[in-house]
Structures are given as structure tokens and as C-alpha cells.
Design a protein around this motif. Structure first.
Motif, mmCIF file in Angstrom:
data_model
loop_
_atom_site.group_PDB
_atom_site.id
_atom_site.type_symbol
_atom_site.label_atom_id
_atom_site.label_comp_id
_atom_site.label_asym_id
_atom_site.label_seq_id
_atom_site.Cartn_x
_atom_site.Cartn_y
_atom_site.Cartn_z
ATOM 1 N N ASN A 13 0.824 -1.205 0.000
ATOM 2 C CA ASN A 13 0.000 0.000 0.000
ATOM 3 C C ASN A 13 0.866 1.266 0.000
ATOM 4 O OD1 ASN A 13 -1.515 2.246 1.700
ATOM 5 N ND2 ASN A 13 -3.100 0.953 0.793
ATOM 6 N N PHE A 14 2.058 1.156 0.586
ATOM 7 C CA PHE A 14 2.940 2.328 0.680
ATOM 8 C C PHE A 14 3.452 2.797 -0.679
ATOM 9 C CE2 PHE A 14 4.375 1.602 5.341
ATOM 10 C CZ PHE A 14 3.231 2.251 5.771
ATOM 11 N N LYS A 15 3.328 1.991 -1.702
ATOM 12 C CA LYS A 15 3.839 2.414 -3.013
ATOM 13 C C LYS A 15 2.977 3.520 -3.631
ATOM 14 C CE LYS A 15 1.447 -0.776 -6.148
ATOM 15 N NZ LYS A 15 1.615 -1.831 -7.160
ATOM 16 N N TYR A 16 1.792 3.728 -3.095
ATOM 17 C CA TYR A 16 0.913 4.788 -3.598
ATOM 18 C C TYR A 16 1.155 6.082 -2.826
ATOM 19 C CZ TYR A 16 -1.706 1.120 -6.007
ATOM 20 O OH TYR A 16 -2.070 0.081 -6.816
ATOM 21 N N GLU A 17 1.333 7.149 -3.571
ATOM 22 C CA GLU A 17 1.464 8.482 -2.992
ATOM 23 C C GLU A 17 0.257 9.319 -3.407
ATOM 24 O OE1 GLU A 17 3.707 9.344 -0.920
ATOM 25 O OE2 GLU A 17 5.162 7.707 -1.111
ATOM 26 N N VAL A 18 0.051 10.392 -2.672
ATOM 27 C CA VAL A 18 -1.077 11.272 -2.991
ATOM 28 C C VAL A 18 -0.901 11.844 -4.392
ATOM 29 C CG1 VAL A 18 -2.245 13.419 -2.384
ATOM 30 C CG2 VAL A 18 -1.459 11.883 -0.584
ATOM 31 N N GLY A 19 -1.886 11.627 -5.222
ATOM 32 C CA GLY A 19 -1.888 12.200 -6.563
ATOM 33 C C GLY A 19 -1.416 11.274 -7.655
ATOM 34 N N ASP A 20 -0.964 10.048 -7.315
ATOM 35 C CA ASP A 20 -0.475 9.142 -8.357
ATOM 36 C C ASP A 20 -1.532 8.889 -9.428
ATOM 37 O OD1 ASP A 20 1.966 8.958 -7.227
ATOM 38 O OD2 ASP A 20 1.704 6.965 -6.356
ATOM 39 N N LEU A 21 -2.721 8.571 -9.006
ATOM 40 C CA LEU A 21 -3.789 8.255 -9.959
ATOM 41 C C LEU A 21 -4.420 9.519 -10.526
ATOM 42 C CD1 LEU A 21 -5.489 5.329 -7.991
ATOM 43 C CD2 LEU A 21 -3.660 5.213 -9.682
ATOM 44 N N ILE A 22 -4.566 10.538 -9.683
ATOM 45 C CA ILE A 22 -5.196 11.784 -10.141
ATOM 46 C C ILE A 22 -4.311 12.483 -11.161
ATOM 47 C CG2 ILE A 22 -6.058 14.035 -9.404
ATOM 48 C CD1 ILE A 22 -6.697 12.820 -6.714
ATOM 49 N N GLU A 23 -2.993 12.434 -10.954
ATOM 50 C CA GLU A 23 -2.074 13.067 -11.899
ATOM 51 C C GLU A 23 -2.212 12.453 -13.285
ATOM 52 O OE1 GLU A 23 2.676 14.156 -12.233
ATOM 53 O OE2 GLU A 23 2.005 12.502 -10.962
ATOM 54 N N LYS A 24 -2.348 11.138 -13.332
ATOM 55 C CA LYS A 24 -2.534 10.488 -14.632
ATOM 56 C C LYS A 24 -3.841 10.930 -15.268
ATOM 57 C CE LYS A 24 0.133 6.356 -13.437
ATOM 58 N NZ LYS A 24 0.079 4.888 -13.248
#
Length: 646
Positions: free
Chosen positions: A265-276
């Protein structure tokens, strides 16, 4: 690095965003979407502004030159509520039986892709918060088990269990979805997960081994019917020890599994999906569909996305054009919603950086939209429209006539008079490029409004704007000197130039234009009536510019072309100018003209000699046309669009 985000829409709140210099603007927007989501304002449309420049999603903090602890402004996309009021009024007028309390449906503020990415990230980080809370619960259970381990046969196991528990208790990161990680432990969360996961597996193996060993002893001691009867050597302590270590092994196994899941779960940072969703994986077809059929907010978002996509690379530019984006942008450029108009104009300016797209844009009649947008109240919209026009005139000679057609010249003059400093700088360059075309130059010289607009540009505080305007006026003077000499305000500006600047390049252009004021005796009389003429020409002669010295000498020679003018010039002390040039001449031609001028002013037959000298120097127009090619090469270099900021 930390960023502070302020907004007039939220006057009592300052948002703090933690990011890295390599993060994009889109990731910072993702952080803001989280804050707006918690406030119930996720549909609020916004963009960022820093030091007067609007920030685009694909660019990083470093590329935008944003430093640590910088303050950026969150600007609503709909900066003018009047545009929404107008839409509301139009809807009320067009529907007679509409309920007055009815609210206008403006559509979604964020796209479906962005909302899906936001919701998915919310679930990921909510799950992270719950899992870390569960891990803390397991640590509490381990502490209880350590106390119970004292009553087992292998009581000394508490030593390694205490070390393991202390590491987990002290290093376990604290996290909440709203506040993020807190404390030093959050900085090494991945390291903790790996170490704690391995230690949990080791403890699991040891506890399982002790449990199995104790259970085998119980079997050998005939404790199978426990607790109804006890065999030889079968005690309650033996049974307790076996049960305890099996339970401890189960807790260790759960801790290990949970730790490895948390590490994933730690591999996700805030904005990873939203940035894409904001930048990398936009579906052009969906954006075009929203622009065609969407409501106000959706069309506004579509225009903004097209501007962002166009700024991120030439491939996206051609994708937008292939999907019919040019036609949509031309239509949205005349939208009644100010924000939609702004972003569509910005998108057009980005697309027109490619010459191949310019030809198609001109064929579709897009120039009419750009010239119409020059009358907009928002200076940013006007600037983007002027920038788009500058690309067209600088890259294509064939498209220039389209700019001035259908009152386009009057629109440019309006922007020159009413635009801001940046707009005036761009418009002055557009005028100069247009003046290089003989047909357009003749058209500009036949009208008074372009000359008046150029005179207005000359009074700008920007040196480049002044230089471009003066170069254009010089070209118009070559075409029609009478049009230029009729500009009273221009003469006043030229003579007062040394008071406002020390730029020799402007002096030279001013001197060349003053030459055209000496073509008739009437205009010479008018020049001599000015109190500033002598001081201005004397200042010109004191510069270290060779050409300017010659131009100054020519002007004075033209002013003494008749006996009457000669007597007036001598009375006003113009021989001082010749004397200074002769004493400080930079080449022999300047010295000769100054010496001959002094001889004229001391001769009884000055007017005859003056005519001979002026005839030997050639026509003023020919001299002016000689500077045409050099002026064009200098100004074309200055108009390089690469000097425009992102």
C-alpha cells in the motif's frame, strides 16, 4: 518542500501542501482536490498562479521556478460571476414558465476520470489508515502475550519478544487520511515494513516450533484426554505452554501478512492516480465530446484540458486537430463564459505554434475569432489572442492579409490603445511584421488609425515596444511621409525622447523618422518652432553611434535648405550641433557633413550651397529604404516566439 496556497474563495484558510521539486503542478492540484473533498467543495474549478503567471499541469515545481515555502494563489476558473449571471438571465428569458427559484445546472466541476481516480485514492488511503490501526492493535496484543509468556516453560522467550515489540512500537508509522504521516517514523515507513515483516516471520517460526515441540511432548506423556485425566508428567503448565505458543505464532503470522500488505500500500502516494487523470492518460475523444455537448462547467474544463494538452507536446497538438478540436476552440473562443473563452484562446495560441496547424486554422476562419477576442475585457484573453496572431504573422507571409481583412487592422489598433503592457509589446511586433508586406504597408499608410495606434505604443514604458513601434513608423514613412509628418503627438514624443531614455537604438530610429519631417519647408518651419529641437539633436550628436551622427547632420542640413531657414537655424544656435559633430566625428563622412554645414552657416550664399550638399547626399526616401532590410532582420530576431514564457 512546503507550499502555501491561498484563495479568495476561502479567505479564512491557507492550505499547506508538501511536495518535491520534481512534482508536477497536477500533483499539487491533486493535493488540493483532497482538501476540497474534505470541505465538500470538490466540484470547485481552479488553477494556480505564481508571480503573475498561470501554472500548467505538465510542468514541475523546478521548471516553474517555485521555491520552498512559496506562496501560490488558487484562482477560480470562473473569475467573473457576471458571465454566470448572464447565462441565468438568458435561461429565465428563454423559458416563460421557469420557476424563479430554479438554479442553473452548470454541470460537473471535475471530469469523471478525475473523480474516479480521486475516489480510488481515497479508498487506498482509508485502507492504509485502517491497516496501520490494526497493526497497532496487534502490537497491543503482543504486549499482553509478552506478560503471559512468564508463565510458560520457556519464559526466557520474553527477551527477544520484548526487543521485537519495542521495535514495532517505536517505529510503527502513525497515519491518518486527512493529516498524512506524522512523526519521524513516517519517513522510513518502507524500511520498517521490510524489517518488521522479516522479524514477524522469524518470531512466527520460533513460536510455531516451540508450540509443536511442546505438543509432541504432551502426546508422548499421554495427555490426550486432558483435562479429564492427567498422565504421568502431564501438567497444566505443559498444556498452557503449547496453547500459548500456538496463539503467539498465529499473532505473528497475522502481523507479518498485514505488514507485507501495508508495504504494498505504501507504493501509492497522494496524486499518483489523479495526476494520470489530469495529464498523462486523457482521452481526447472524451474531452471533445464534453466540449461539444457538455454544460458550462464541463465545457470550461474541456477548454482548460485542451490548453494543458496542447502545452505538453506537439503530438497532443496534432491529436487535438485530428479530432476536430480547432473548430471547437474557434467556437468556444466567442463563448459568453469568460473562463471558457480564456482557456480556448490559450489553447488556440498553443496550437498555432506549429506552422502546419496555422494554415488550417486560417482556412477555417479562426483569425476572425482572434481579432474579435482582442476586444475582450480580460487582458489575459487579449494577450493570448495577440500571441496567437503574432505566431501567424511571423511564420507565414501568405496568411498576413487575412489578419488585416474584415476590420482586423482596426481590431489591432483597439488592442494597441487599450491593452496592457504585455499586450502592447506583442501588438507592436505584429504591426512590424505586417508592415514588411508591401500591400499591407500601403494599406496601413493610407489610414490614420494605425499611425495613431503606433504613436500610442511609442509611449509605452517597455523599450522593445517602443522600438518595434518606431521601426514600423519608419516603414510607413517610407511609404507615405505625409501620413507620418501629420502626427503631431509623434513629433512631440520624438523630441522629448532624450528626457525619458538613454537608449541609442531609440535615438537612431527617432532621428530617421525626423528626417521625414524635413521634406517640406512648412514642416521644417514647424520643427524650428519647437523649443526642444536643438537640445534633442545635440543629445543625438553626443552619442557614440556613427549612423546617428550622420542622421543628425542630415537633419540640420535639411533645416537650412533655404535662406530663411538658415537664418532661423543660425539664430537658434544650430551651428553648435555641427561644431560638436566635427570635433567628435567617428568617421570622415560625418566630419565632412559637419564641416560643410558650418561653412554654410557662415556663407552669404548659404542656400545655394545647402541645396548642393543635400543633392549630393541623395534622396531621403532612398536612404530610408536602405535601412529597411537591416530593420527587418533585427526585429524578426526580436520576435522569436521562443522568448514567450509557459
Amino acid at each position: 518542500m512546503l507550499l502555501y496556497v491561498q484563495s479568495k474563495s476561502f479567505p479564512h484558510k491557507t492550505f499547506v501542501v508538501k511536495c518535491k521539486t520534481t512534482d508536477t503542478i497536477a500533483r499539487v492540484r491533486a493535493h488540493m482536490l483532497y482538501s476540497l473533498y474534505d470541505m465538500g467543495r470538490v466540484q470547485h474549478q481552479f488553477r494556480f498562479r505564481y508571480k503573475g503567471q498561470y501554472l500548467r499541469d505538465p510542468y514541475t515545481m523546478e521548471e516553474c521556478k517555485i521555491v520552498d515555502h512559496a506562496v501560490i494563489t488558487m484562482v477560480p476558473m470562473a473569475k467573473r460571476q457576471e458571465s454566470l449571471v448572464d447565462l441565468q438571465q438568458r435561461l429565465m428569458e428563454s423559458t416563460e414558465d421557469l420557476d424563479p427559484a430554479h438554479e442553473l445546472d452548470l454541470g460537473k466541476g471535475q471530469t469523471d476520470e478525475v473523480m474516479k481516480a480521486l475516489e480510488k485514492e481515497m479508498k487506498i488511503f482509508t485502507r492504509r489508515e485502517k491497516m496501520l490501526a490494526g497493526l497497532e492493535g496487534l502490537l497491543t496484543a503482543q504486549m499482553m502475550l509478552i506478560l503471559l509468556a512468564v508463565f510458560t516453560h520457556y519464559w526466557y522467550s520474553i527477551f527477544w519478544c520484548v526487543v521485537f515489540w519495542l521495535y514495532g512500537y517505536l517505529r510503527c508509522p502513525k497515519y491518518s487520511r486527512v493529516g498524512g504521516f506524522t512523526g519521524i517514523a513516517g519517513l522510513k515507513r518502507r524500511q520498517f515494513s521490510v524489517v518488521y515483516g522479516i522479524m514477524s516471520l522469524i518470531n512466527f517460526g520460533v513460536s510455531l516450533g516451540l508450540g509443536i515441540y511442546t505438543a509432541l511432548n504432551l502426546v508422548s506423556l499421554q495427555c490426550l484426554s486432558y483435562p479429564t485425566e492427567l498422565g504421568a508428567g502431564c501438567t497444566h503448565a505443559e498444556v498452557y505452554t503449547a496453547g500459548f505458543y500456538f496463539l503467539h505464532a498465529l499473532v505473528m503470522l497475522g502481523s507479518s501478512i498485514l505488514t507485507w500488505v501495508i508495504l504494498h500500500n505504501f507504493k501509492y502516494e497522494v496524486g499518483d492516480l489523479i495526476e494520470k487523470a489530469l495529464v498523462l492518460t486523457r482521452d481526447v475523444e472524451k474531452v471533445m465530446e464534453a466540449a461539444r455537448t457538455g454544460k458550462v462547467k464541463e465545457r470550461r474544463t474541456a477548454a482548460y484540458e485542451m490548453a494543458t494538452m496542447a502545452a505538453s507536446g506537439d503530438d497532443n497538438k496534432f491529436r487535438i486537430v485530428a479530432e476536430g478540436g480547432l473548430e471547437l476552440l474557434i467556437a468556444m473562443g466567442l463563448s459568453t463564459d469568460a473562463a471558457t473563452q480564456e482557456y480556448s484562446t490559450e489553447a488556440m495560441a498553443e496550437l498555432l505554434t506549429v506552422p502546419a496547424i496555422q494554415d488550417k486554422f486560417v482556412e477555417m476562419g479562426g483569425v476572425r475569432t482572434l481579432t474579435a477576442v482582442l476586444h475582450a475585457h480580460d487582458q489575459r484573453v487579449v494577450k493570448e489572442a495577440a500571441t496567437a496572431l503574432s505566431y501567424i504573422v511571423s511564420d507565414s507571409e501568405e496568411n498576413k492579409p487575412t489578419i488585416v481583412a474584415d476590420h482586423g487592422l482596426e481590431d489591432l489598433c483597439h488592442a494597441a490603445r487599450h491593452g496592457g503592457k504585455d499586450v502592447q509589446s506583442i501588438i507592436s511586433g505584429v504591426f512590424l511584421e505586417l508592415a514588411f508586406n508591401p500591400d499591407i504597408r500601403a494599406q496601413m499608410a493610407s489610414l490614420n488609425s494605425p499611425s495613431q495606434a503606433l504613436v500610442h505604443l511609442c509611449r509605452s514604458s517597455d523599450t522593445d515596444t517602443q522600438r518595434f513601434a518606431l521601426q514600423t513608423l519608419e516603414l510607413l514613412a517610407i511609404e507615405s511621409s505625409s501620413t507620418i509628418s501629420a502626427q503631431e503627438e509623434l513629433l512631440e514624443y520624438l523630441l522629448s525622447l532624450p528626457v525619458h531614455t538613454m537608449d541609442t537604438r531609440l535615438y537612431l530610429l527617432a532621428g530617421k523618422i525626423l528626417l521625414y519631417y524635413t521634406e517640406t519647408q512648412e514642416s521644417c518651419e514647424h520643427l524650428l518652432d519647437s523649443d526642444r529641437l536643438k537640445d534633442t539633436l545635440l543629445q543625438f550628436s553626443r552619442t557614440s553611434d556613427l549612423v546617428l551622427q550622420k542622421v543628425t547632420a542630415k537633419i540640420v542640413l535639411a533645416l537650412i535648405d533655404t535662406p530663411h531657414l538658415l537664418m532661423r537655424a543660425k539664430h537658434l544656435g544650430f551651428q553648435d550641433i555641427f561644431l560638436h559633430i566635427r570635433n567628435n566625428a567617428l568617421d570622415r563622412d560625418a566630419w565632412n557633413m559637419a564641416d560643410q554645414g558650418l561653412s554654410l552657416m557662415q556663407s552669404e550664399h548659404a542656400h545655394k550651397a545647402a541645396k548642393g550638399i543635400m543633392g549630393s547626399q541623395g534622396s531621403l526616401k532612398d536612404k530610408g529604404r536602405g535601412s529597411f532590410s537591416s530593420g527587418r532582420s533585427q526585429s524578426t530576431a526580436s520576435l522569436d516566439r521562443g522568448a514567450r514564457p509557459s
